[in-house]
Write a protein that holds these residues in place. Structure first.
Motif, PDB file in Angstrom:
ATOM      1  N   LEU A 102     -25.896 -28.815  31.458  1.00 60.68           N
ATOM      2  CA  LEU A 102     -25.386 -30.167  31.196  1.00 60.68           C
ATOM      3  C   LEU A 102     -25.136 -30.386  29.705  1.00 60.68           C
ATOM      4  CD1 LEU A 102     -27.452 -32.337  33.692  1.00 60.68           C
ATOM      5  CD2 LEU A 102     -24.980 -31.869  33.763  1.00 60.68           C
ATOM      6  N   ALA A 103     -25.994 -29.855  28.861  1.00 60.56           N
ATOM      7  CA  ALA A 103     -25.796 -29.982  27.415  1.00 60.56           C
ATOM      8  C   ALA A 103     -24.504 -29.281  26.987  1.00 60.56           C
ATOM      9  CB  ALA A 103     -26.999 -29.425  26.658  1.00 60.56           C
ATOM     10  N   ALA A 104     -24.244 -28.098  27.547  1.00 60.56           N
ATOM     11  CA  ALA A 104     -23.006 -27.378  27.225  1.00 60.56           C
ATOM     12  C   ALA A 104     -21.791 -28.170  27.709  1.00 60.56           C
ATOM     13  CB  ALA A 104     -23.029 -25.986  27.856  1.00 60.56           C
ATOM     14  N   ALA A 105     -21.883 -28.735  28.914  1.00 63.32           N
ATOM     15  CA  ALA A 105     -20.790 -29.552  29.445  1.00 63.32           C
ATOM     16  C   ALA A 105     -20.599 -30.814  28.615  1.00 63.32           C
ATOM     17  CB  ALA A 105     -21.058 -29.906  30.907  1.00 63.32           C
ATOM     18  N   ASP A 106     -21.714 -31.461  28.248  1.00 56.83           N
ATOM     19  CA  ASP A 106     -21.633 -32.676  27.433  1.00 56.83           C
ATOM     20  C   ASP A 106     -20.953 -32.406  26.096  1.00 56.83           C
ATOM     21  OD1 ASP A 106     -22.869 -34.257  29.350  1.00 56.83           O
ATOM     22  OD2 ASP A 106     -24.853 -34.137  28.419  1.00 56.83           O
ATOM     23  N   ALA A 107     -21.242 -31.261  25.491  1.00 58.42           N
ATOM     24  CA  ALA A 107     -20.623 -30.918  24.211  1.00 58.42           C
ATOM     25  C   ALA A 107     -19.112 -30.773  24.374  1.00 58.42           C
ATOM     26  CB  ALA A 107     -21.237 -29.635  23.649  1.00 58.42           C
ATOM     27  N   ILE A 108     -18.685 -30.091  25.438  1.00 56.86           N
ATOM     28  CA  ILE A 108     -17.243 -29.934  25.690  1.00 56.86           C
ATOM     29  C   ILE A 108     -16.591 -31.291  25.890  1.00 56.86           C
ATOM     30  CG2 ILE A 108     -15.575 -29.131  27.426  1.00 56.86           C
ATOM     31  CD1 ILE A 108     -17.283 -26.565  27.656  1.00 56.86           C
ATOM     32  N   VAL A 109     -17.189 -32.142  26.716  1.00 61.47           N
ATOM     33  CA  VAL A 109     -16.622 -33.468  26.993  1.00 61.47           C
ATOM     34  C   VAL A 109     -16.572 -34.309  25.721  1.00 61.47           C
ATOM     35  CG1 VAL A 109     -16.996 -35.644  28.227  1.00 61.47           C
ATOM     36  CG2 VAL A 109     -17.247 -33.458  29.442  1.00 61.47           C
ATOM     37  N   ASP A 110     -17.656 -34.303  24.941  1.00 63.35           N
ATOM     38  CA  ASP A 110     -17.699 -35.115  23.727  1.00 63.35           C
ATOM     39  C   ASP A 110     -16.693 -34.618  22.694  1.00 63.35           C
ATOM     40  OD1 ASP A 110     -19.054 -37.355  22.305  1.00 63.35           O
ATOM     41  OD2 ASP A 110     -19.585 -35.748  20.906  1.00 63.35           O
ATOM     42  N   ASP A 111     -16.589 -33.304  22.538  1.00 67.29           N
ATOM     43  CA  ASP A 111     -15.617 -32.769  21.587  1.00 67.29           C
ATOM     44  C   ASP A 111     -14.192 -33.087  22.041  1.00 67.29           C
ATOM     45  OD1 ASP A 111     -17.525 -31.761  19.806  1.00 67.29           O
ATOM     46  OD2 ASP A 111     -17.654 -29.860  20.896  1.00 67.29           O
ATOM     47  N   PHE A 112     -13.925 -33.001  23.332  1.00 69.89           N
ATOM     48  CA  PHE A 112     -12.614 -33.384  23.864  1.00 69.89           C
ATOM     49  C   PHE A 112     -12.366 -34.865  23.594  1.00 69.89           C
ATOM     50  CE2 PHE A 112      -9.911 -34.976  27.336  1.00 69.89           C
ATOM     51  CZ  PHE A 112      -8.814 -34.133  27.223  1.00 69.89           C
ATOM     52  N   ALA A 113     -13.356 -35.709  23.893  1.00 68.06           N
ATOM     53  CA  ALA A 113     -13.220 -37.165  23.745  1.00 68.06           C
ATOM     54  C   ALA A 113     -12.884 -37.578  22.324  1.00 68.06           C
ATOM     55  CB  ALA A 113     -14.509 -37.855  24.186  1.00 68.06           C
ATOM     56  N   HIS A 114     -13.359 -36.799  21.361  1.00 72.23           N
ATOM     57  CA  HIS A 114     -13.140 -37.136  19.951  1.00 72.23           C
ATOM     58  C   HIS A 114     -12.065 -36.255  19.296  1.00 72.23           C
ATOM     59  CE1 HIS A 114     -17.026 -39.042  20.780  1.00 72.23           C
ATOM     60  NE2 HIS A 114     -16.568 -39.945  19.941  1.00 72.23           N
ATOM     61  N   GLU A 118     -11.390 -27.699  17.206  1.00 68.61           N
ATOM     62  CA  GLU A 118     -12.099 -26.446  16.944  1.00 68.61           C
ATOM     63  C   GLU A 118     -13.424 -26.396  17.709  1.00 68.61           C
ATOM     64  OE1 GLU A 118     -13.955 -24.025  13.167  1.00 68.61           O
ATOM     65  OE2 GLU A 118     -12.175 -25.266  12.826  1.00 68.61           O
ATOM     66  N   ALA A 119     -14.193 -27.477  17.650  1.00 71.07           N
ATOM     67  CA  ALA A 119     -15.476 -27.535  18.356  1.00 71.07           C
ATOM     68  C   ALA A 119     -15.264 -27.480  19.869  1.00 71.07           C
ATOM     69  CB  ALA A 119     -16.241 -28.793  17.962  1.00 71.07           C
ATOM     70  N   TYR A 120     -14.247 -28.172  20.362  1.00 71.98           N
ATOM     71  CA  TYR A 120     -13.930 -28.177  21.795  1.00 71.98           C
ATOM     72  C   TYR A 120     -13.677 -26.757  22.288  1.00 71.98           C
ATOM     73  CZ  TYR A 120     -11.051 -28.822  26.005  1.00 71.98           C
ATOM     74  OH  TYR A 120     -10.520 -28.741  27.265  1.00 71.98           O
ATOM     75  N   PHE A 121     -12.803 -26.038  21.617  1.00 74.88           N
ATOM     76  CA  PHE A 121     -12.474 -24.686  22.067  1.00 74.88           C
ATOM     77  C   PHE A 121     -13.637 -23.721  21.902  1.00 74.88           C
ATOM     78  CE2 PHE A 121      -8.057 -26.239  21.768  1.00 74.88           C
ATOM     79  CZ  PHE A 121      -7.656 -25.910  23.059  1.00 74.88           C
ATOM     80  N   ALA A 122     -14.551 -24.001  20.986  1.00 74.59           N
ATOM     81  CA  ALA A 122     -15.719 -23.141  20.795  1.00 74.59           C
ATOM     82  C   ALA A 122     -16.636 -23.149  22.015  1.00 74.59           C
ATOM     83  CB  ALA A 122     -16.500 -23.568  19.551  1.00 74.59           C
ATOM     84  N   TYR A 151      -4.526 -21.301  25.913  1.00 71.73           N
ATOM     85  CA  TYR A 151      -4.744 -22.747  26.002  1.00 71.73           C
ATOM     86  C   TYR A 151      -4.620 -23.391  24.623  1.00 71.73           C
ATOM     87  CZ  TYR A 151      -7.261 -27.147  27.130  1.00 71.73           C
ATOM     88  OH  TYR A 151      -7.643 -28.460  27.294  1.00 71.73           O
ATOM     89  N   GLU A 152      -5.192 -22.763  23.605  1.00 70.12           N
ATOM     90  CA  GLU A 152      -5.090 -23.311  22.249  1.00 70.12           C
ATOM     91  C   GLU A 152      -3.631 -23.426  21.811  1.00 70.12           C
ATOM     92  OE1 GLU A 152      -8.655 -22.185  19.450  1.00 70.12           O
ATOM     93  OE2 GLU A 152      -8.171 -20.441  20.706  1.00 70.12           O
TER      94      GLU A 152
END
Length: 136
Positions: free
Chosen positions: A16-28, A32-36, A59-60
């Motif tokens: 969930l933490a990994a998913a949350d990071a992807i969602v939050d980076d996408f949301a903002h 670079e952080a999103y694709f990481a 995708y990038e």
């Protein structure tokens, strides 16, 4: 027949933490952080794309094209109805996604369902596949 063992809460929390990071980076729109959050060999299936994307780099490149040609920008993203299924070193994360996306100067709300498959690599949960579908 015995009941299946409850999933390890700490492993679910890590996914969930990994998913949350992807969602939050996408949301903002932190590109670079999103694709990481995705493995280099990750694949992507989007209802908005005409083909399966065979790598993170592909995708990038598409994302950069959206930004350049369509003024693509993410303004917000919210995840709900979340579920994690554990299969050893593989985890399947499904959820509903509500995003606010800008394209061509117009900002619209988009509702979708998403599956992200994570693999445990070098002690880190990394996304190896994403599938996005429209939600009615």
């Amino acid at each position: 027949m015995s009941a299946a063992a409850a999933p390890d809460a700490s492993v679910v929390a890590a996914v969930l933490a990994a998913a949350d990071a992807i969602v939050d980076d996408f949301a903002h729109h932190r590109t670079e952080a999103y694709f990481a959050g995705f493995a280099e060999d990750a694949t992507f299936v989007f209802h908005t794309a005409d083909r399966r994307l065979q790598s993170r780099a592909e995708y990038e490149a598409l994302w950069a094209q959206w930004e350049r040609e369509d003024g693509f920008r993410v303004h917000a993203c919210r995840s709900s109805d979340r579920c994690v299924q554990l299969l050893g070193d593989i985890a399947i994360f499904t959820h509903s996604v509500d995003s606010r996306i800008e394209l061509g100067g117009s900002v619209d709300d988009v509702t979708e369902r998403e599956t992200i498959v994570f693999a445990l690599r070098d002690g880190r949960w990394v996304a190896v596949h994403e599938h996005l579908s429209p939600r009615a």
